[in-house]
Design a protein around this motif. Structure first.
Motif, PDB file in Angstrom:
ATOM      1  N   ARG A  39       0.838  -1.206   0.000  1.00 34.08           N
ATOM      2  CA  ARG A  39       0.000   0.000   0.000  1.00 34.08           C
ATOM      3  C   ARG A  39       0.874   1.257   0.000  1.00 34.08           C
ATOM      4  N   VAL A  40       1.931   1.261   0.789  1.00 34.93           N
ATOM      5  CA  VAL A  40       2.851   2.404   0.820  1.00 34.93           C
ATOM      6  C   VAL A  40       3.460   2.595  -0.563  1.00 34.93           C
ATOM      7  N   SER A  41       3.861   1.509  -1.195  1.00 34.94           N
ATOM      8  CA  SER A  41       4.451   1.569  -2.533  1.00 34.94           C
ATOM      9  C   SER A  41       3.437   2.094  -3.554  1.00 34.94           C
ATOM     10  N   GLU A  42       2.205   1.652  -3.435  1.00 36.72           N
ATOM     11  CA  GLU A  42       1.147   2.108  -4.343  1.00 36.72           C
ATOM     12  C   GLU A  42       0.912   3.612  -4.206  1.00 36.72           C
ATOM     13  N   VAL A  43       0.803   4.080  -2.968  1.00 35.02           N
ATOM     14  CA  VAL A  43       0.578   5.511  -2.731  1.00 35.02           C
ATOM     15  C   VAL A  43       1.789   6.313  -3.175  1.00 35.02           C
ATOM     16  N   ARG A  44       2.983   5.805  -2.912  1.00 34.32           N
ATOM     17  CA  ARG A  44       4.208   6.473  -3.346  1.00 34.32           C
ATOM     18  C   ARG A  44       4.183   6.678  -4.848  1.00 34.32           C
ATOM     19  N   GLY A  45       3.826   5.620  -5.572  1.00 31.85           N
ATOM     20  CA  GLY A  45       3.756   5.700  -7.026  1.00 31.85           C
ATOM     21  C   GLY A  45       2.755   6.742  -7.496  1.00 31.85           C
ATOM     22  N   LYS A  46       1.593   6.776  -6.860  1.00 32.24           N
ATOM     23  CA  LYS A  46       0.571   7.750  -7.242  1.00 32.24           C
ATOM     24  C   LYS A  46       1.022   9.174  -6.972  1.00 32.24           C
ATOM     25  N   VAL A  47       1.650   9.393  -5.817  1.00 27.07           N
ATOM     26  CA  VAL A  47       2.126  10.737  -5.471  1.00 27.07           C
ATOM     27  C   VAL A  47       3.221  11.175  -6.433  1.00 27.07           C
ATOM     28  N   VAL A  48       4.162  10.287  -6.730  1.00 25.05           N
ATOM     29  CA  VAL A  48       5.245  10.620  -7.659  1.00 25.05           C
ATOM     30  C   VAL A  48       4.664  10.944  -9.033  1.00 25.05           C
ATOM     31  N   GLU A  49       3.701  10.161  -9.494  1.00 28.02           N
ATOM     32  CA  GLU A  49       3.080  10.411 -10.800  1.00 28.02           C
ATOM     33  C   GLU A  49       2.329  11.735 -10.811  1.00 28.02           C
ATOM     34  N   LYS A  50       1.625  12.032  -9.740  1.00 29.05           N
ATOM     35  CA  LYS A  50       0.857  13.271  -9.649  1.00 29.05           C
ATOM     36  C   LYS A  50       1.798  14.482  -9.691  1.00 29.05           C
ATOM     37  N   ILE A  51       2.842  14.458  -8.873  1.00 26.85           N
ATOM     38  CA  ILE A  51       3.789  15.564  -8.846  1.00 26.85           C
ATOM     39  C   ILE A  51       4.522  15.652 -10.178  1.00 26.85           C
ATOM     40  N   SER A  52       4.900  14.520 -10.747  1.00 27.32           N
ATOM     41  CA  SER A  52       5.588  14.505 -12.040  1.00 27.32           C
ATOM     42  C   SER A  52       4.740  15.147 -13.129  1.00 27.32           C
ATOM     43  N   GLY A  53       3.458  14.845 -13.104  1.00 27.19           N
ATOM     44  CA  GLY A  53       2.557  15.426 -14.092  1.00 27.19           C
ATOM     45  C   GLY A  53       2.377  16.924 -13.905  1.00 27.19           C
ATOM     46  N   LYS A  54       2.231  17.345 -12.664  1.00 26.59           N
ATOM     47  CA  LYS A  54       2.036  18.779 -12.378  1.00 26.59           C
ATOM     48  C   LYS A  54       3.258  19.597 -12.799  1.00 26.59           C
ATOM     49  N   LEU A  55       4.444  19.046 -12.554  1.00 26.47           N
ATOM     50  CA  LEU A  55       5.679  19.774 -12.869  1.00 26.47           C
ATOM     51  C   LEU A  55       6.250  19.436 -14.240  1.00 26.47           C
ATOM     52  N   GLU A  56       5.645  18.483 -14.932  1.00 25.34           N
ATOM     53  CA  GLU A  56       6.138  18.025 -16.231  1.00 25.34           C
ATOM     54  C   GLU A  56       7.615  17.639 -16.146  1.00 25.34           C
ATOM     55  N   LEU A  57       7.901  16.700 -15.247  1.00 21.23           N
ATOM     56  CA  LEU A  57       9.278  16.280 -15.005  1.00 21.23           C
ATOM     57  C   LEU A  57       9.797  15.395 -16.129  1.00 21.23           C
ATOM     58  N   ASP A  58      11.098  15.506 -16.389  1.00 21.60           N
ATOM     59  CA  ASP A  58      11.729  14.588 -17.323  1.00 21.60           C
ATOM     60  C   ASP A  58      12.128  13.321 -16.560  1.00 21.60           C
ATOM     61  N   VAL A  59      12.697  12.367 -17.237  1.00 18.35           N
ATOM     62  CA  VAL A  59      13.021  11.070 -16.630  1.00 18.35           C
ATOM     63  C   VAL A  59      13.995  11.222 -15.462  1.00 18.35           C
ATOM     64  N   ALA A  60      15.036  12.028 -15.628  1.00 19.64           N
ATOM     65  CA  ALA A  60      16.040  12.200 -14.566  1.00 19.64           C
ATOM     66  C   ALA A  60      15.420  12.878 -13.341  1.00 19.64           C
ATOM     67  N   GLN A  61      14.582  13.879 -13.568  1.00 18.93           N
ATOM     68  CA  GLN A  61      13.927  14.569 -12.460  1.00 18.93           C
ATOM     69  C   GLN A  61      12.963  13.630 -11.741  1.00 18.93           C
ATOM     70  N   LYS A  62      12.256  12.834 -12.504  1.00 19.20           N
ATOM     71  CA  LYS A  62      11.311  11.882 -11.919  1.00 19.20           C
ATOM     72  C   LYS A  62      12.059  10.852 -11.061  1.00 19.20           C
ATOM     73  N   GLN A  63      13.223  10.451 -11.521  1.00 16.79           N
ATOM     74  CA  GLN A  63      14.038   9.505 -10.754  1.00 16.79           C
ATOM     75  C   GLN A  63      14.473  10.142  -9.431  1.00 16.79           C
ATOM     76  N   LYS A  64      14.855  11.411  -9.461  1.00 16.45           N
ATOM     77  CA  LYS A  64      15.262  12.102  -8.233  1.00 16.45           C
ATOM     78  C   LYS A  64      14.081  12.285  -7.294  1.00 16.45           C
ATOM     79  N   LEU A  65      12.900  12.531  -7.834  1.00 11.38           N
ATOM     80  CA  LEU A  65      11.700  12.614  -7.008  1.00 11.38           C
ATOM     81  C   LEU A  65      11.406  11.259  -6.367  1.00 11.38           C
ATOM     82  N   GLY A  66      11.594  10.187  -7.125  1.00 15.87           N
ATOM     83  CA  GLY A  66      11.418   8.845  -6.582  1.00 15.87           C
ATOM     84  C   GLY A  66      12.398   8.549  -5.460  1.00 15.87           C
ATOM     85  N   THR A  67      13.638   8.990  -5.636  1.00 17.56           N
ATOM     86  CA  THR A  67      14.647   8.824  -4.588  1.00 17.56           C
ATOM     87  C   THR A  67      14.246   9.588  -3.337  1.00 17.56           C
TER      88      THR A  67
END
Length: 155
Positions: A39-67
């Motif tokens: 469940r934590v992993s699922e929510v983490r994924g959703k939050v990362v995707e939501k923030i990535s979409g709002k900020l239009e992150l590239d792959v490297a930025q998305k990886q840093k957000l995941g970290t």
């Protein structure tokens, strides 16, 4: 305090509150059960995707957000400790005739050490993510923090 340090700490606090709040709340109707790793992993994924979409992150930025998200989850896990139910720890402090001050101080020391032990890695992950953003993305983050709304809130 220098403005960039203040902004970094505000950003760290905001991200910690957002992800920590999601992790701590548990699923509705099941407050005593806590969240599974899935469940934590699922929510983490959703939050990362939501923030990535709002900020239009590239792959490297998305990886840093995941970290950053992983580090916040690790910090939360360390802070929570081995207790499956944090309320039980509080209940033991007030179970006797008098409040157990020694146990409370020990608990506080453990939580403080957990925060201090993970803070440098969390700050570095936040700094790496924020520094990877372009000026327009950084502006979006600042504006969002100014409005004091969550990423999925009304603003």
């Amino acid at each position: 305090m220098k403005p960039w340090i203040k902004k970094t700490l505000i950003g760290l606090t905001s991200v910690t509150v957002v992800l920590g709040g999601l992790s701590a709340c548990g699923s509705r109707g099941h407050h005593g059960e806590g969240w599974s790793a899935e469940r934590v992993s699922e929510v983490r994924g959703k939050v990362v995707e939501k923030i990535s979409g709002k900020l239009e992150l590239d792959v490297a930025q998305k990886q840093k957000l995941g970290t950053l998200a992983d580090q916040i989850i690790a910090s939360r896990t360390a802070f929570r400790g081995e207790s499956a139910d944090p309320r039980t720890e509080l209940k033991t402090l007030i179970a006797g005739e008098k409040f157990d001050r020694t146990a409370a101080q020990t608990l506080l020391d453990q939580k403080t050490q957990a925060i201090q032990g993970n803070a440098p890695q969390t700050i570095n992950a936040l700094a790496d993510f924020f520094d990877s953003l372009n000026p327009e993305q950084q502006k979006q983050v600042r504006e969002k923090l100014e409005r004091r709304h969550g990423w999925w809130g009304r603003g």
